[in-house]
Design an enzyme around this catalytic site. Structure first.
Site, mmCIF file in Angstrom:
data_model
loop_
_atom_site.group_PDB
_atom_site.id
_atom_site.type_symbol
_atom_site.label_atom_id
_atom_site.label_comp_id
_atom_site.label_asym_id
_atom_site.label_seq_id
_atom_site.Cartn_x
_atom_site.Cartn_y
_atom_site.Cartn_z
ATOM 1 N N HIS A 72 0.851 -1.191 0.000
ATOM 2 C CA HIS A 72 0.000 0.000 0.000
ATOM 3 C C HIS A 72 0.886 1.240 0.000
ATOM 4 C CE1 HIS A 72 -3.907 -1.938 1.786
ATOM 5 N NE2 HIS A 72 -3.556 -2.407 0.607
ATOM 6 N N TYR A 202 -10.330 5.264 4.929
ATOM 7 C CA TYR A 202 -10.939 5.631 6.208
ATOM 8 C C TYR A 202 -12.073 6.617 5.931
ATOM 9 C CZ TYR A 202 -6.875 3.744 8.735
ATOM 10 O OH TYR A 202 -5.897 2.917 9.257
ATOM 11 N N PRO A 294 -8.102 -0.792 16.693
ATOM 12 C CA PRO A 294 -7.589 -1.235 15.387
ATOM 13 C C PRO A 294 -7.490 -0.117 14.358
ATOM 14 C CG PRO A 294 -9.864 -1.928 15.695
ATOM 15 C CD PRO A 294 -9.418 -1.362 17.003
ATOM 16 N N LYS A 298 -2.035 -1.019 14.478
ATOM 17 C CA LYS A 298 -0.786 -1.114 15.225
ATOM 18 C C LYS A 298 -0.657 -2.367 16.089
ATOM 19 C CE LYS A 298 0.854 2.633 13.593
ATOM 20 N NZ LYS A 298 1.842 2.501 12.521
ATOM 21 N N TYR A 386 1.751 6.227 10.408
ATOM 22 C CA TYR A 386 1.053 5.110 9.781
ATOM 23 C C TYR A 386 2.023 4.007 9.353
ATOM 24 C CZ TYR A 386 -2.238 2.606 6.838
ATOM 25 O OH TYR A 386 -3.026 1.628 6.287
#
Length: 395
Positions: A72, A202, A294, A298, A386
């Site tokens: 990603h 998101y 979640p 992590k 991230y």
């Protein structure tokens, strides 16, 4: 029975620790209360930081994640009905994350341990830890109706939030920090192509949070925020797909491919940290010591960094007769844990609908998101956290 390191728990953290110790020539035995099928049946995380992927390669487990993991390069934020891309790779100097399911990580580690002929005791009952405040710690358990005692140099508590290791620490020797969120995630797993194959989406909307993730190019993992008292039975597949679409931008909602769900569950969200993570010759790692929501992906990655610190400490102890790594394990692990807890708390607070904030809270979130996507500095902070902060290597 005797071993150098007794590992309690055959989840990813216990298995990865066992593999790294084995490669360093350190004897270890894993004790697990569940069956192998149960361990593999857990549907959990699927996003790996680069440091975690590097550790799998170090453990000799990198071949399949390299071949089948999906890189990603970005994340996408949806709010006010519009989608914005954050160029994670560009903002972090080339760092990425990899979509590869925790189930697959566990399978790879279990297969490697079996191929090496290493001892793992599954379906162990009445597991208990003893004398970890002395130089001769022991683990007791029952298997097939017989009692066993395992002597060891060290105990690694990789047995999860409800495990026996943290519960065995004397009252007053440990401090626990916890935040429970007033909502859960309804998640589904489906054999449909992901709506965004090279990024996670998101969503922030007046209806609540949503997340579009994946396990592979043919298997997707989707979530919507829901009340904690919701029942899975109340959510038909059609209701879920309709709700997910309603929380995304129109173009993305149109691209969603639907299908029968393989698994559907509601998970609570909480933050939890136990300090310290060392008690004499017993050490906590992974979910035994900390839980993160979640939202920031992590959990598995923190478990892997714990294992990196702990395996390095054990290797240093046996190879160099030095306890320096052991003595600083808790400090080093917690330094990274609290940073990940902060990121997960911030992202959860930013993306979810809270019952007590109303319309004002929604507008504040949208204002912060507008700033985030149009500020290179703010976007960089998101991207750096991230992909994962560097492992702490100091003493």
């Amino acid at each position: 029975m005797r071993t150098q390191v007794a590992i309690i728990g055959a989840g990813p953290s216990g298995l990865l620790l066992g593999q790294l110790l084995h490669k360093a020539g350190i004897d270890n035995i894993i004790i697990e209360r569940q069956s192998p099928d149960y361990v593999l049946g857990r549907i959990r995380a699927g996003i790996l930081e680069q440091t975690t992927v590097d550790m799998l390669h170090e453990a000799g487990m990198g071949e399949r994640v390299q071949a089948e993991g999906v890189v990603h390069h970005s994340i996408e934020l949806v709010f006010s009905g519009v989608r914005h891309a954050i160029d994670v790779q560009g903002l972090t100097g080339g760092k990425v994350v990899t979509a590869y399911g925790q189930t697959e990580v566990t399978r790879d580690l279990m297969d490697a341990r079996s191929a090496a002929g290493l001892t793992t005791v599954y379906q162990a009952a009445q597991v208990s830890v003893h004398d970890f405040d002395s130089s001769t710690p022991r683990v007791r358990y029952q298997k097939d109706g017989q009692n066993f005692e395992l002597e060891c140099d060290f105990i690694a508590g990789c047995d999860g939030f409800h495990g026996v290791c943290r519960a065995s620490v004397p009252e007053g020797a440990i401090t626990e920090y916890e935040k429970v969120y007033p909502f859960g995630w309804l998640g589904v797993l489906a054999d449909v192509p992901p709506v965004s194959p090279h990024s996670i989406v998101y969503g922030n909307s007046e209806r609540g949070f949503s997340l579009c993730s994946m396990r592979s190019l043919t298997r997707s993992r989707y979530y919507v925020q829901c009340p904690m008292d919701d029942k899975v039975e109340a959510w038909s597949d059609q209701r879920f797909w309709d709700e997910l679409r309603s929380r995304l931008d129109p173009e993305l909602a149109e691209r969603i491919v639907t299908g029968p769900t393989l698994e559907k569950s509601i998970a609570p969200l909480r933050s939890f940290v136990a300090e310290p993570m060392r008690f004499g010759r017993m050490f906590l790692a992974g979910d035994a010591a900390h839980i993160v929501p979640p939202t920031g992906a992590k959990g598995l990655n923190l478990a892997a960094s714990d294992v990196k610190y702990l395996s390095s400490a054990f290797i240093e102890f046996y190879a160099e007769k030095s306890a320096a790594g052991i003595d600083t394990y808790s400090q080093r692990a917690l330094a990274r844990i609290w940073k990940a807890e902060r990121f997960s708390w911030w992202l959860t607070s930013l993306m979810h609908k809270f019952p007590d904030t109303g319309a004002f809270g929604q507008r504040m979130q949208e204002a912060e998101l507008e700033y985030l996507v149009h500020s290179a500095a703010a976007s960089t902070v998101l991207a750096e956290n991230y992909v994962g902060l560097p492992l702490y290597t100091g003493r």
